[in-house]
Scaffold this motif. Structure first.
Motif, PDB file in Angstrom:
ATOM      1  N   GLY A  26       0.762  -1.239   0.000  1.00  0.00           N
ATOM      2  CA  GLY A  26       0.000   0.000   0.000  1.00  0.00           C
ATOM      3  C   GLY A  26       0.790   1.285   0.000  1.00  0.00           C
ATOM      4  O   GLY A  26       0.206   2.372   0.084  1.00  0.00           O
ATOM      5  N   HIS A  27       2.102   1.204  -0.110  1.00  0.00           N
ATOM      6  CA  HIS A  27       2.904   2.427  -0.109  1.00  0.00           C
ATOM      7  C   HIS A  27       3.024   2.989  -1.527  1.00  0.00           C
ATOM      8  O   HIS A  27       3.147   2.241  -2.507  1.00  0.00           O
ATOM      9  CB  HIS A  27       4.302   2.142   0.445  1.00  0.00           C
ATOM     10  CG  HIS A  27       4.311   1.737   1.884  1.00  0.00           C
ATOM     11  ND1 HIS A  27       4.198   2.637   2.914  1.00  0.00           N
ATOM     12  CD2 HIS A  27       4.390   0.509   2.459  1.00  0.00           C
ATOM     13  CE1 HIS A  27       4.216   1.992   4.070  1.00  0.00           C
ATOM     14  NE2 HIS A  27       4.331   0.701   3.828  1.00  0.00           N
ATOM     15  N   ASP A  28       3.013   4.303  -1.616  1.00  0.00           N
ATOM     16  CA  ASP A  28       3.261   5.002  -2.881  1.00  0.00           C
ATOM     17  C   ASP A  28       4.774   5.147  -3.003  1.00  0.00           C
ATOM     18  O   ASP A  28       5.404   5.865  -2.214  1.00  0.00           O
ATOM     19  CB  ASP A  28       2.578   6.363  -2.847  1.00  0.00           C
ATOM     20  CG  ASP A  28       2.692   7.112  -4.170  1.00  0.00           C
ATOM     21  OD1 ASP A  28       3.064   6.480  -5.172  1.00  0.00           O
ATOM     22  OD2 ASP A  28       2.424   8.330  -4.182  1.00  0.00           O
ATOM     23  N   VAL A  29       5.368   4.474  -3.981  1.00  0.00           N
ATOM     24  CA  VAL A  29       6.828   4.347  -4.051  1.00  0.00           C
ATOM     25  C   VAL A  29       7.367   4.974  -5.337  1.00  0.00           C
ATOM     26  O   VAL A  29       6.835   4.750  -6.421  1.00  0.00           O
ATOM     27  CB  VAL A  29       7.258   2.865  -3.996  1.00  0.00           C
ATOM     28  CG1 VAL A  29       8.780   2.748  -4.083  1.00  0.00           C
ATOM     29  CG2 VAL A  29       6.750   2.208  -2.716  1.00  0.00           C
ATOM     30  N   MET A  30       8.415   5.754  -5.185  1.00  0.00           N
ATOM     31  CA  MET A  30       9.210   6.210  -6.329  1.00  0.00           C
ATOM     32  C   MET A  30      10.647   5.772  -6.116  1.00  0.00           C
ATOM     33  O   MET A  30      11.177   5.869  -5.002  1.00  0.00           O
ATOM     34  CB  MET A  30       9.161   7.730  -6.494  1.00  0.00           C
ATOM     35  CG  MET A  30      10.131   8.263  -7.558  1.00  0.00           C
ATOM     36  SD  MET A  30      10.038  10.064  -7.797  1.00  0.00           S
ATOM     37  CE  MET A  30       8.517  10.177  -8.745  1.00  0.00           C
ATOM     38  N   LEU A  31      11.289   5.273  -7.173  1.00  0.00           N
ATOM     39  CA  LEU A  31      12.703   4.904  -7.113  1.00  0.00           C
ATOM     40  C   LEU A  31      13.484   5.844  -8.013  1.00  0.00           C
ATOM     41  O   LEU A  31      13.208   5.948  -9.211  1.00  0.00           O
ATOM     42  CB  LEU A  31      12.911   3.451  -7.534  1.00  0.00           C
ATOM     43  CG  LEU A  31      14.311   2.885  -7.254  1.00  0.00           C
ATOM     44  CD1 LEU A  31      14.240   1.385  -6.968  1.00  0.00           C
ATOM     45  CD2 LEU A  31      15.270   3.125  -8.418  1.00  0.00           C
ATOM     46  N   ALA A  32      14.459   6.534  -7.443  1.00  0.00           N
ATOM     47  CA  ALA A  32      15.296   7.466  -8.201  1.00  0.00           C
ATOM     48  C   ALA A  32      16.687   6.875  -8.365  1.00  0.00           C
ATOM     49  O   ALA A  32      17.316   6.463  -7.388  1.00  0.00           O
ATOM     50  CB  ALA A  32      15.382   8.811  -7.490  1.00  0.00           C
ATOM     51  N   THR A  33      17.154   6.859  -9.598  1.00  0.00           N
ATOM     52  CA  THR A  33      18.488   6.346  -9.903  1.00  0.00           C
ATOM     53  C   THR A  33      18.914   6.851 -11.276  1.00  0.00           C
ATOM     54  O   THR A  33      18.231   7.672 -11.887  1.00  0.00           O
ATOM     55  CB  THR A  33      18.514   4.804  -9.822  1.00  0.00           C
ATOM     56  OG1 THR A  33      19.865   4.348  -9.862  1.00  0.00           O
ATOM     57  CG2 THR A  33      17.740   4.172 -10.972  1.00  0.00           C
ATOM     58  N   SER A  34      20.030   6.357 -11.769  1.00  0.00           N
ATOM     59  CA  SER A  34      20.555   6.774 -13.061  1.00  0.00           C
ATOM     60  C   SER A  34      19.543   6.541 -14.183  1.00  0.00           C
ATOM     61  O   SER A  34      18.821   5.540 -14.192  1.00  0.00           O
ATOM     62  CB  SER A  34      21.850   5.999 -13.350  1.00  0.00           C
ATOM     63  OG  SER A  34      22.223   6.123 -14.693  1.00  0.00           O
ATOM     64  N   ARG A  35      19.536   7.455 -15.141  1.00  0.00           N
ATOM     65  CA  ARG A  35      18.577   7.362 -16.250  1.00  0.00           C
ATOM     66  C   ARG A  35      18.739   6.076 -17.061  1.00  0.00           C
ATOM     67  O   ARG A  35      17.774   5.633 -17.703  1.00  0.00           O
ATOM     68  CB  ARG A  35      18.736   8.574 -17.171  1.00  0.00           C
ATOM     69  CG  ARG A  35      18.161   9.856 -16.606  1.00  0.00           C
ATOM     70  CD  ARG A  35      18.245  10.989 -17.614  1.00  0.00           C
ATOM     71  NE  ARG A  35      17.636  12.221 -17.109  1.00  0.00           N
ATOM     72  CZ  ARG A  35      18.263  13.115 -16.360  1.00  0.00           C
ATOM     73  NH1 ARG A  35      19.542  12.915 -16.039  1.00  0.00           N
ATOM     74  NH2 ARG A  35      17.650  14.203 -15.943  1.00  0.00           N
ATOM     75  N   ARG A  36      19.915   5.478 -17.047  1.00  0.00           N
ATOM     76  CA  ARG A  36      20.102   4.267 -17.848  1.00  0.00           C
ATOM     77  C   ARG A  36      19.244   3.109 -17.345  1.00  0.00           C
ATOM     78  O   ARG A  36      19.059   2.127 -18.055  1.00  0.00           O
ATOM     79  CB  ARG A  36      21.576   3.865 -17.897  1.00  0.00           C
ATOM     80  CG  ARG A  36      22.181   3.382 -16.595  1.00  0.00           C
ATOM     81  CD  ARG A  36      23.630   2.956 -16.788  1.00  0.00           C
ATOM     82  NE  ARG A  36      24.455   4.057 -17.265  1.00  0.00           N
ATOM     83  CZ  ARG A  36      25.733   3.951 -17.592  1.00  0.00           C
ATOM     84  NH1 ARG A  36      26.345   2.778 -17.469  1.00  0.00           N
ATOM     85  NH2 ARG A  36      26.418   4.990 -18.033  1.00  0.00           N
ATOM     86  N   PHE A  37      18.727   3.217 -16.118  1.00  0.00           N
ATOM     87  CA  PHE A  37      17.895   2.158 -15.566  1.00  0.00           C
ATOM     88  C   PHE A  37      16.410   2.512 -15.546  1.00  0.00           C
ATOM     89  O   PHE A  37      15.616   1.816 -14.922  1.00  0.00           O
ATOM     90  CB  PHE A  37      18.360   1.816 -14.143  1.00  0.00           C
ATOM     91  CG  PHE A  37      19.740   1.233 -14.094  1.00  0.00           C
ATOM     92  CD1 PHE A  37      20.002  -0.033 -14.591  1.00  0.00           C
ATOM     93  CD2 PHE A  37      20.797   1.970 -13.571  1.00  0.00           C
ATOM     94  CE1 PHE A  37      21.279  -0.567 -14.557  1.00  0.00           C
ATOM     95  CE2 PHE A  37      22.078   1.450 -13.531  1.00  0.00           C
ATOM     96  CZ  PHE A  37      22.322   0.174 -14.026  1.00  0.00           C
ATOM     97  N   GLN A  38      16.037   3.573 -16.250  1.00  0.00           N
ATOM     98  CA  GLN A  38      14.631   3.989 -16.244  1.00  0.00           C
ATOM     99  C   GLN A  38      13.717   2.884 -16.753  1.00  0.00           C
ATOM    100  O   GLN A  38      12.686   2.572 -16.139  1.00  0.00           O
ATOM    101  CB  GLN A  38      14.444   5.257 -17.080  1.00  0.00           C
ATOM    102  CG  GLN A  38      12.988   5.739 -17.116  1.00  0.00           C
ATOM    103  CD  GLN A  38      12.833   7.100 -17.769  1.00  0.00           C
ATOM    104  OE1 GLN A  38      13.823   7.751 -18.132  1.00  0.00           O
ATOM    105  NE2 GLN A  38      11.602   7.561 -17.927  1.00  0.00           N
ATOM    106  N   GLY A  39      14.080   2.279 -17.879  1.00  0.00           N
ATOM    107  CA  GLY A  39      13.244   1.213 -18.444  1.00  0.00           C
ATOM    108  C   GLY A  39      13.111   0.036 -17.501  1.00  0.00           C
ATOM    109  O   GLY A  39      12.028  -0.550 -17.358  1.00  0.00           O
ATOM    110  N   PHE A  40      14.198  -0.325 -16.846  1.00  0.00           N
ATOM    111  CA  PHE A  40      14.188  -1.442 -15.910  1.00  0.00           C
ATOM    112  C   PHE A  40      13.264  -1.158 -14.735  1.00  0.00           C
ATOM    113  O   PHE A  40      12.465  -2.010 -14.324  1.00  0.00           O
ATOM    114  CB  PHE A  40      15.619  -1.692 -15.419  1.00  0.00           C
ATOM    115  CG  PHE A  40      15.745  -2.744 -14.351  1.00  0.00           C
ATOM    116  CD1 PHE A  40      15.438  -4.071 -14.623  1.00  0.00           C
ATOM    117  CD2 PHE A  40      16.179  -2.400 -13.084  1.00  0.00           C
ATOM    118  CE1 PHE A  40      15.552  -5.040 -13.637  1.00  0.00           C
ATOM    119  CE2 PHE A  40      16.301  -3.362 -12.094  1.00  0.00           C
ATOM    120  CZ  PHE A  40      15.987  -4.682 -12.377  1.00  0.00           C
ATOM    121  N   VAL A  41      13.348   0.045 -14.177  1.00  0.00           N
ATOM    122  CA  VAL A  41      12.510   0.410 -13.030  1.00  0.00           C
ATOM    123  C   VAL A  41      11.040   0.448 -13.431  1.00  0.00           C
ATOM    124  O   VAL A  41      10.170  -0.130 -12.758  1.00  0.00           O
ATOM    125  CB  VAL A  41      12.958   1.766 -12.448  1.00  0.00           C
ATOM    126  CG1 VAL A  41      11.976   2.254 -11.386  1.00  0.00           C
ATOM    127  CG2 VAL A  41      14.361   1.663 -11.860  1.00  0.00           C
TER     128      VAL A  41
END
Length: 426
Positions: A26-41
């Motif tokens: 139930g948590h609203d989650v955002m993961l921030a990291t390098s743009r090269r992993f955007q598709g993976f996230v």
């Protein structure tokens, strides 16, 4: 809830697993990291916060690759790192600003962060959020049980082990302390008198979650109550993943092969490493799979008993192997151990020698072979040991079964939720 992490695939995948576990509850989650992993996230259904690729791109340069190849020597690492600091410093400052931009927009009640996101506690101060340091590597909380993970193994006793943290944390404070103070000023926050990456500005302890198994490394008795060992953070099985036709055909065509892959470890002569690996596989009399990965391992002319692949999910591929050869990154080590197969670590730098020593110490693999000392003959001998030693195979299978019974994501989720409702919440 905001998850801040930075680094290679091994620094991102465990945090995606954490994010999925938190989102499922139930948590609203955002993961921030390098743009090269955007598709993976985003492929895993998590909101993505963009951070620059600049620091990671350093490893793709000849200078960065030379640092990795000389990583077996601590002196070389220190010299090379100091030489690169003038270039890295503004990138680190930019990364701090980017973390703030993401956080100030998302405004999380809890920030879960990798130690490379050093700005996180200050951001939490500014937003009135709780914060939790989550790490796959035990290199922050001092202990007599083992040395700081990136230092050479020195069997000189517990006092030396504990002193190693004072030495390295002192360097971290000296290097990052001024950056943190500047960053806090930019957020209109008061300066901290004595910067300590393990405490908030009010002196309270930051909870530290260690994402590895006590089967591999037991929790030290001298750790404070704020330090936890949760178990590994694994992604759910990719039940819908379909292997390429060439990989499926190769696996079906003979006995289980030996996997050889070095993850994100870019080297200046990948063809040489590929040929060395193929020669060792042939000398050991086994079939093999070479994974090129981010390091762009290539081979122009491989024998029929060796298949080159770009990548495949470790939790899908590793259980189908006879043995595994890898660089010893925390995530790859975890996947190899969970698969229950013997594994050889060929460490390049950082914490990789530490994990290689642990794999060997618990009986799940041969003694590590540092990248600088890797030869086809040595690799072939280690492969023969892994594929012929029934005792090593049985031990690896036992460890894999124990790890598979754990749920590190669930344990970590509970601790994160407790941190969000505890006295650390502002």
């Amino acid at each position: 809830m905001l998850i801040l992490t930075y680094g290679s695939r091994g620094d991102v995948e465990p945090y995606v697993a954490l994010g999925l576990g938190l989102k499922a509850h139930g948590h609203d989650v955002m993961l921030a990291t390098s743009r090269r992993f955007q598709g993976f996230v985003e492929a895993h259904g998590l909101a993505f916060g963009p951070l620059s690729d600049a620091l990671l791109s350093i490893l793709d340069t000849d200078q960065g690759k030379a640092l990795l190849e000389k990583g077996g020597s601590l002196l070389q690492v220190i010299k090379s790192s100091l030489a690169m600091w003038r270039q890295l410093k503004p990138m680190q400052q930019a990364l701090m600003r980017e973390c703030w931009e993401v956080a100030s927009t998302f405004r999380p009640d809890i920030i879960v962060y990798h130690s490379k996101a050093a700005a996180a506690p200050s951001i939490a101060d500014r937003l009135g959020s709780a914060c939790v340091l989550a790490t796959p590597v035990p290199m922050h909380v001092p202990t007599r049980a083992f040395r700081f993970a990136i230092l050479p193994r020195l069997p000189l006793g517990g006092w030396v082990n504990k002193a190693s943290y004072g030495l390295t944390n002192g360097v971290v404070k000296r290097v990052f302390g001024p950056l943190i103070q500047d960053f806090r000023r930019s957020l209109d926050l008061p300066a901290v008198k004595n910067y300590d990456p393990l405490t908030r500005s009010d002196g309270s302890d930051i909870p530290v979650l260690h994402g590895f198994s006590q089967v591999v490394l037991p929790r030290p008795e001298d750790w404070p109550a704020s330090a936890h060992v949760t178990g590994y953070w694994f992604l759910p099985d990719a039940a819908d993943w379909t292997p390429p036709d060439a990989l499926a055909a190769f696996l079906a065509a003979g006995p289980p092969p030996v996997y050889v892959g070095f993850g994100s470890m870019s080297v200046r002569q990948p063809e040489t490493l590929a040929r060395l690996s193929a020669e060792a596989l042939a000398a050991a009399g086994v079939r093999g799979i070479l994974a090129s990965g981010w390091g762009a391992l290539t081979a122009a002319d491989l024998p029929e008993n060796v298949l080159l692949i770009q990548e495949a999910p470790h939790h899908w591929l590793f259980p189908k192997m006879a043995a595994i050869v890898h660089h010893g990154g925390a995530g790859t080590t975890a996947a190899a151990l969970q698969a229950g197969k013997p594994s050889l670590v060929v460490p390049f730098f950082g914490d990789q020698p530490f994990w290689g020593a642990r794999v060997h110490a618990i009986g799940a693999g041969p003694k590590p072979i540092p990248r600088a000392k890797l030869t086809a003959a040595r690799l072939a001998a280690a492969i023969r040991e892994m594929t012929r030693s029934q005792g090593m195979q049985a031990r690896a299978a036992e460890i894999g079964a124990l790890i598979s019974r754990e749920d590190g994501v669930a344990v970590a989720r509970g601790l994160i939720e407790n941190a969000g409702s505890g006295p650390g919440r502002r």
